[in-house]
Design a protein around this motif. Structure first.
Motif, PDB file in Angstrom:
ATOM      1  N   GLU A 201       0.647   3.204  -6.304  1.00  0.00           N
ATOM      2  CA  GLU A 201       0.990   4.366  -5.637  1.00  0.00           C
ATOM      3  C   GLU A 201      -0.036   5.164  -5.031  1.00  0.00           C
ATOM      4  O   GLU A 201      -0.163   5.615  -4.025  1.00  0.00           O
ATOM      5  CB  GLU A 201       1.747   5.412  -7.088  1.00  0.00           C
ATOM      6  N   ASN A 202      -1.316   5.433  -5.937  1.00  0.00           N
ATOM      7  CA  ASN A 202      -2.309   5.882  -5.411  1.00  0.00           C
ATOM      8  C   ASN A 202      -2.729   5.129  -4.143  1.00  0.00           C
ATOM      9  O   ASN A 202      -3.488   5.727  -3.080  1.00  0.00           O
ATOM     10  CB  ASN A 202      -3.586   5.987  -6.398  1.00  0.00           C
ATOM     11  N   MET A 205      -0.627   6.098  -1.128  1.00  0.00           N
ATOM     12  CA  MET A 205      -0.727   7.498  -0.717  1.00  0.00           C
ATOM     13  C   MET A 205      -2.081   7.451   0.354  1.00  0.00           C
ATOM     14  O   MET A 205      -1.731   8.340   1.258  1.00  0.00           O
ATOM     15  CB  MET A 205      -1.172   8.286  -1.902  1.00  0.00           C
ATOM     16  N   ARG A 206      -3.051   6.540   0.150  1.00  0.00           N
ATOM     17  CA  ARG A 206      -4.312   6.731   1.133  1.00  0.00           C
ATOM     18  C   ARG A 206      -3.623   5.754   2.417  1.00  0.00           C
ATOM     19  O   ARG A 206      -4.098   5.934   3.295  1.00  0.00           O
ATOM     20  CB  ARG A 206      -5.363   5.968   0.419  1.00  0.00           C
TER      21      ARG A 206
END
Lengths: 241, 241
Positions: A201-202, A205-206
């Motif tokens: 997820e992280n 996001m980027r």
């Protein structure tokens, strides 16, 4: 193999790194050499992952490796033991490689300069050029992300012990990588605060387009999927040469 | 505590970082504030170690923490949960902190500027100044080593999963640290290629005077010895104020 070639590279005095990176990329495309820029924190397992990668692909691709470090020849020696061509690049204390520094390594690895590459000299040599050249960048999640090396693609390794929050803290690195390997998944039972879902997820996001592959360079898990990704990238690159 | 103070610091436009670092150090000595500059790779466990450190020392020392990161307030939130004073410093993409950037954090943390510190204003406030201020530097083994922050002492964390060869590759970082914590020793059974003896040998090759303390921020092992080292440093610093 105890002795490895060590290249002391110098930073460019010019400001046009992006332009030079594009030139290097065009040259590599013309020569049919796919250059992967592999980045990560210190100790995330870049060299062990490369050893596994070479084992998985050496029967189908000519592979050559540039190991960049501030000091030591530890990594180039390890790679040379696989039988792959390996040179050690010393950055003279620099925390990253720019396109000029990378080109000095490429020249040494390919045995041709950019000028020669445009002539028959290079054409005659091209039979033995690597299909896949890999730059193991300096272990650092900040500075290497800021300099286009001229590579065909960027990949990085995030290792489980580092934590799943790293994309929150080092946004640029994650945003520029086409592929993120999540290494040391064999250690997930010990590092039980690391969530693969949260890491994914992280990262997304980027960079919503990032390919994410969990691996264990130690056990070999996931290496097939990573080799598939590389194989596809190299084939696409060479088809455009 | 959900909201933390975020400070966007700017790099100095001056070239005399070493001189400014000495000024900051002299001011902190006069104010009786010991500033520890804590460095490491991303994900080596700086914040967890700090949490343990605060737990071990908060009954005897006033502790304040500056969390430096390129982005996110993850770490400052974690520290604030311990009850210690914590601010988040954003470096604007920079890979390190210099003395000017550190001073901006110190001013915010102490509630005084260097000029005020030389007046009665500071003397009146000094009752509530921290005994121990900790700068958690950007996760990076290269650039932070090149800039004197003005701290009273430098410490770093090498975590077991990173490997015992890191002092060979990042010589400057290991050479400037007064204390090296070897963290995640609870994971030694999983990372069985890591040798504590070899790590010690490699660290001492870079800095024969380094204090080396194996710890597990996860289990708490070794934290007493680390707290002892800090306690001694702070007492010595304040005795010279």
């Amino acid at each position: 193999m105890d002795s490895v070639r060590v290249l002391e590279v110098k930073e460019s005095v010019f400001a046009d790194n992006d332009a030079h990176a594009d030139e290097l990329r065009a040259r590599l495309r013309a020569q049919g050499v796919f250059l992967l820029n592999l980045m990560s924190s210190p100790g995330s397992g870049k060299t062990t992952t490369l050893t596994r990668t070479i084992e998985a692909l050496r029967d189908e691709l000519r592979i050559a490796v540039m190991e960049a470090d501030i000091d030591s020849v530890v990594d180039a020696k390890t790679i040379a033991q696989t039988g792959a061509q390996a040179i050690q690049i010393h950055t003279g204390g620099m925390c990253h490689l720019d396109a000029y520094m990378t080109e000095q390594g490429v020249d040494a690895l390919l045995g041709t300069t950019a000028d020669e590459a445009a002539t028959d000299v290079a054409a005659n040599k091209s039979q033995s050029l690597p299909d896949l050249a890999i730059l193991e960048n300096v272990g650092n999640l900040v500075c290497p992300a800021e300099f286009d090396t001229g590579a065909s693609a960027n990949a990085m390794i995030l290792s489980v012990p580092e934590g799943d929050d790293k994309p929150l803290k080092y946004p640029l690195m994650f945003s520029i990588c086409d592929c993120v390997l999540i290494n040391k998944i064999d250690a997930l039972p010990v590092f039980d605060t690391f969530s693969l879902d949260r890491a994914r997820e992280n990262i997304l996001m980027r960079n919503p387009n990032a390919t994410i592959i969990p691996i264990s360079a130690k056990t070999g898990e996931g290496i097939d999927q990573w080799a598939d990704w590389l194989r596809t990238q190299v084939a696409a690159w060479k088809s455009q040469a």
